[in-house]
Structure formats: C-alpha cells, structure tokens
Write a protein that holds these residues in place. Sequence first.
Motif, PDB file in Angstrom:
ATOM      1  N   UNK A 368       0.845  -1.198   0.000  1.00  0.00           N
ATOM      2  CA  UNK A 368       0.000   0.000   0.000  1.00  0.00           C
ATOM      3  C   UNK A 368       0.871   1.235   0.000  1.00  0.00           C
ATOM      4  N   UNK A 369       0.318   2.335  -0.531  1.00  0.00           N
ATOM      5  CA  UNK A 369       1.050   3.603  -0.476  1.00  0.00           C
ATOM      6  C   UNK A 369       1.378   3.981   0.958  1.00  0.00           C
ATOM      7  N   UNK A 370       0.578   3.479   1.908  1.00  0.00           N
ATOM      8  CA  UNK A 370       0.834   3.770   3.326  1.00  0.00           C
ATOM      9  C   UNK A 370       2.243   3.346   3.733  1.00  0.00           C
ATOM     10  N   UNK A 371       2.803   2.313   3.087  1.00  0.00           N
ATOM     11  CA  UNK A 371       4.138   1.875   3.530  1.00  0.00           C
ATOM     12  C   UNK A 371       5.213   2.885   3.132  1.00  0.00           C
ATOM     13  N   UNK A 372       4.990   3.570   2.006  1.00  0.00           N
ATOM     14  CA  UNK A 372       5.892   4.672   1.663  1.00  0.00           C
ATOM     15  C   UNK A 372       5.677   5.846   2.606  1.00  0.00           C
ATOM     16  N   UNK A 373       4.421   6.213   2.798  1.00  0.00           N
ATOM     17  CA  UNK A 373       4.116   7.375   3.645  1.00  0.00           C
ATOM     18  C   UNK A 373       4.660   7.182   5.055  1.00  0.00           C
ATOM     19  N   UNK A 374       4.666   5.915   5.512  1.00  0.00           N
ATOM     20  CA  UNK A 374       5.130   5.628   6.875  1.00  0.00           C
ATOM     21  C   UNK A 374       6.605   5.987   7.068  1.00  0.00           C
ATOM     22  N   UNK A 375       7.341   6.077   5.942  1.00  0.00           N
ATOM     23  CA  UNK A 375       8.754   6.466   6.067  1.00  0.00           C
ATOM     24  C   UNK A 375       8.883   7.939   6.433  1.00  0.00           C
ATOM     25  N   UNK A 376       7.843   8.729   6.168  1.00  0.00           N
ATOM     26  CA  UNK A 376       7.955  10.184   6.381  1.00  0.00           C
ATOM     27  C   UNK A 376       6.988  10.751   7.414  1.00  0.00           C
ATOM     28  N   UNK A 377       5.785  10.154   7.528  1.00  0.00           N
ATOM     29  CA  UNK A 377       4.808  10.713   8.477  1.00  0.00           C
ATOM     30  C   UNK A 377       4.179   9.587   9.293  1.00  0.00           C
ATOM     31  N   UNK A 378       3.571   9.957  10.434  1.00  0.00           N
ATOM     32  CA  UNK A 378       2.931   8.939  11.280  1.00  0.00           C
ATOM     33  C   UNK A 378       1.701   8.409  10.541  1.00  0.00           C
ATOM     34  N   UNK A 379       1.727   7.106  10.274  1.00  0.00           N
ATOM     35  CA  UNK A 379       0.758   6.518   9.348  1.00  0.00           C
ATOM     36  C   UNK A 379       0.001   5.351   9.972  1.00  0.00           C
ATOM     37  N   UNK A 380      -1.267   5.216   9.581  1.00  0.00           N
ATOM     38  CA  UNK A 380      -2.070   4.066  10.010  1.00  0.00           C
ATOM     39  C   UNK A 380      -2.926   3.549   8.871  1.00  0.00           C
ATOM     40  N   UNK A 381      -3.430   2.321   9.022  1.00  0.00           N
ATOM     41  CA  UNK A 381      -4.321   1.738   8.005  1.00  0.00           C
ATOM     42  C   UNK A 381      -5.495   1.036   8.657  1.00  0.00           C
ATOM     43  N   UNK A 382      -6.655   1.153   8.002  1.00  0.00           N
ATOM     44  CA  UNK A 382      -7.877   0.493   8.464  1.00  0.00           C
ATOM     45  C   UNK A 382      -8.301  -0.512   7.396  1.00  0.00           C
ATOM     46  N   UNK A 383      -8.540  -1.747   7.799  1.00  0.00           N
ATOM     47  CA  UNK A 383      -8.977  -2.784   6.860  1.00  0.00           C
ATOM     48  C   UNK A 383     -10.427  -3.172   7.110  1.00  0.00           C
ATOM     49  N   UNK A 384     -11.110  -3.557   6.040  1.00  0.00           N
ATOM     50  CA  UNK A 384     -12.426  -4.203   6.168  1.00  0.00           C
ATOM     51  C   UNK A 384     -12.358  -5.551   5.443  1.00  0.00           C
ATOM     52  N   UNK A 385     -13.274  -6.469   5.745  1.00  0.00           N
ATOM     53  CA  UNK A 385     -13.173  -7.827   5.185  1.00  0.00           C
ATOM     54  C   UNK A 385     -13.380  -7.888   3.674  1.00  0.00           C
ATOM     55  N   UNK A 386     -12.669  -8.803   3.044  1.00  0.00           N
ATOM     56  CA  UNK A 386     -12.862  -9.128   1.629  1.00  0.00           C
ATOM     57  C   UNK A 386     -13.586 -10.472   1.577  1.00  0.00           C
ATOM     58  N   UNK A 387     -14.699 -10.538   0.858  1.00  0.00           N
ATOM     59  CA  UNK A 387     -15.472 -11.782   0.777  1.00  0.00           C
ATOM     60  C   UNK A 387     -14.566 -12.914   0.274  1.00  0.00           C
TER      61      UNK A 387
END
Length: 420
Positions: A368-387
């Motif tokens: 996810x782009x979040x893994x790049x962003x995590x290198x520079x800013x405090x980052x989190x991710x929210x998941x929902x279920x995939x059928x």
Amino acid sequence: MVNRLKEDLIESGQYGRDPQRRVERYDQLDPERGVIRPTGTEANKKVRDYAVKRMKEVGLKIKVDEVGNIFARKEGSRTGRGVVMCGSHLDSVINGGQFDGAFGVFGAIEAVRRMADEGFDNERPIEVVVFTSEEGSAFGLTLLGSSALIGKLSIDDALNRKNPAGQTLAEALEQIGYKGDFERGLDDVENFVEMHIEQGPVLYDERIPIGIVENIVGIAWVFATIKGEGNHAGTTPMKVRKDALVAAADIVSFVKRRANEIDDALGAGTVGTVGKLTVFPNGTNIVPARVELGIDIRDVVPKNMEDLKNETAEAIRNLENKYGVEVEINIPTTHLPAPLAPEVVNVIEQSAGQVRIQAKRMNSGAGHDAQNMAERVKTGMIFVPSVKGISHAPMEWTEWDDIENGVMVLTQTIKNLSRL
Ligand code: GLV
Ligand code: MN
Ligand code: MN
C-alpha cells in the motif's frame, strides 16, 4: 448505511469494466471480467474525473502534482497545525475489483462529507489524496505516486517510465489531463491514514469487521528476459535446443520452493510469485525463443525478502550455463516492509471503540502507499473484510455493511487526529 458512498463505489466501479456496467451485488460479478483501469487509460481518466467532481462538491480545493497525484484540501480552523492526509488509489490491476483503492478514496471523501454534515470543526487541515499508479499495472513499478511524493523516486525517473505501448508516464498524464505542477512536500503533514479492503481471508474468516494494520509487507519485483533460440518444434532435436520456456520453468519452481523453505524455516509469511510469464512467439509448433518473467517477492522481514530476491536473481543468471540461453535482469526500486505508527494504531483502536465496532490488530500482505508514507509521516491503516479473501481478481467483493463499518471508523479516526 448512507447511500452516497455506496453510489460512489458502484458508479466509479463501472469505469474499466467491459462492457461498462454498474455492479451492486456479489451475484452480479462476472468471474471472467473485472475492472481494468491502469494509469493513463480512458477508464483511469473517468474515475479520476468522477472523484474530483465529488471532492469539489464538498468544497475541497484540488491540486495535482507533477506525477498526477491528486490532493483535495479542507482547511483547518487553527493555523500552523500539521495536515491529516487520507486516501488511496484509483488505478487497478488487470481484471481487479471495484473496491481495491477506490474504497480508500471515496471513503475519505465520505468522511469529509460526514464531518461537513455535522459541522465538525477540524483544527488541522484535512487532505484527501489519490496516488498515481499504485498497482504498477502500466508503468512497471508499484506505489509509484507515493514513491515520488516521499522522494525515493525522482520526478524525472517517474515521468520517463514507459507503459507497454511505449508511452511515457508524462505523456499518459498529459493525455488524461492530470499532469499537474503542484510541488507537495511532506514537511507540513502530520498523519496519513489509508482505509482499504483487506484482500486476504483473516477478517472474513474470523468475522471481525475491522482490521488495524501494524506492519505492511515489503515488496521486491524482479523482471527477467530469457533469450533462447526460436526454431521448428518438429525438426530441432531435443539436445540442441535453447528453449527459453524450459529455462523459465526452472525459475517458476525455484521461487515456489525457496519461498516455502524460507517460510517453513523462519515463519515470517514469505511469499514468492511468478505472476507474469510472456512467451514469444507463443506458437504451438515453435521452440520458445524468448520469455519475459515478472516475479513478486514479499516478507515483513527485510532480510528474508532481500535473500529471496538475490537468490532468485542468481538462479536466473545460472540459466545461461545450464541452458545456453542469455538472460537480462531488471530489479526496480524495492519497497521495504513498514511498521506503522503506534500512535495512529492506538487512535484507530480507540476510534473503533467510540463507534462500537469490533477491531483486531493485524499485518498487511498487500502493498500500500501507506508503507511509503510511513517512512515520512505517522501513518495508520484500516482494513475491512474481503469476501472469501479474494482480491486482484474479478470476484473481489466487500459487503456494504462492512463498507459502512469502515467509513464510521475512518471518520472517527480523522476527527480524533484532526484535534490531536
Ligand atoms: C498492491 O496492490 C499489491 O499488493 O501488489
Ligand atoms: Mn491492489
Ligand atoms: Mn490497493
């Protein structure tokens, strides 16, 4: 359920389907035909235009940077506070689903709408972001837009990358009207939150509505071309052949065997996939002359990923001696595994509690782009279920109740972060 988010996901989900059509329920999916909207395609333009229209409706100010990332801003009520960014991507894999990426973008827009409806006073500015080319399905590098944003890929390198038709990213962005000039640094950004479908089976199997991501896997891609000698399948004796596909078959088994061995020994969830194999000229009565492979290697432990990547490159080089073929190897920028910010993980957990939705902490096997962003800013991710845990495939689906759960947690999270 507020129907406008559902409507956005169904409307935007038409773009890239052939024929273009609205899919509102799981039983309307076609297992053969999913969503195809790589960066720079007409479908990619349409989905971007649709999102921008929705962003403008809620009063967001739009800016587009040099690699086509879109930023849509709502000012905060206090000056000098860092921005809360939130979003995902709108490009897709070849034959994917309508939620991968789009859920994080339209969910963020919906969160802003809900805050506006309530008259919520966000102290920090909020920016909804759409990253260019997260999937790498056109320009050969995943997480392209966020890699350029954090500066690990230069703007020139990004813009000069070519799609299979030989068009550069710069040309493709010009063509769809998303070649901007905004220079967005990250010094004024406090947080990034990406909401996404899980794309795996954990939440669906355990019937838990929300996942809070603690770590995202690293991704290494290895591209190789094996050049053999095309010849007649009937007249060329077995012993003198230089069959590029026979050589490639070694690599397919090597990657599977070594990923299994590393995973068995170290238990870090190592995976290795030869997902792309193109055979030239691809004729039943012709000894294959050339094969192109695209290999995907992932792990949450950097060393495991690096080891498997290097061993794979070595195995490919060894084909030259073993089969008399020639090989070329190309390894684009590797994305490191990323731990997400404990502070944001805690805020998401607390937010899920506030809206009374059950959540569990987990890792992400998808990039996810979040893994790049995590290198520079405090980052989190929210998941929902995939059928059934399915994604990157036409049968990808998420239930509307889970979409609603996700956006409730996201809205509460952004509210909390915007006042921290
Ligand atoms: C991105 O979606 C990836 O995990 O490949
Ligand atoms: Mn994806
Ligand atoms: Mn995605």
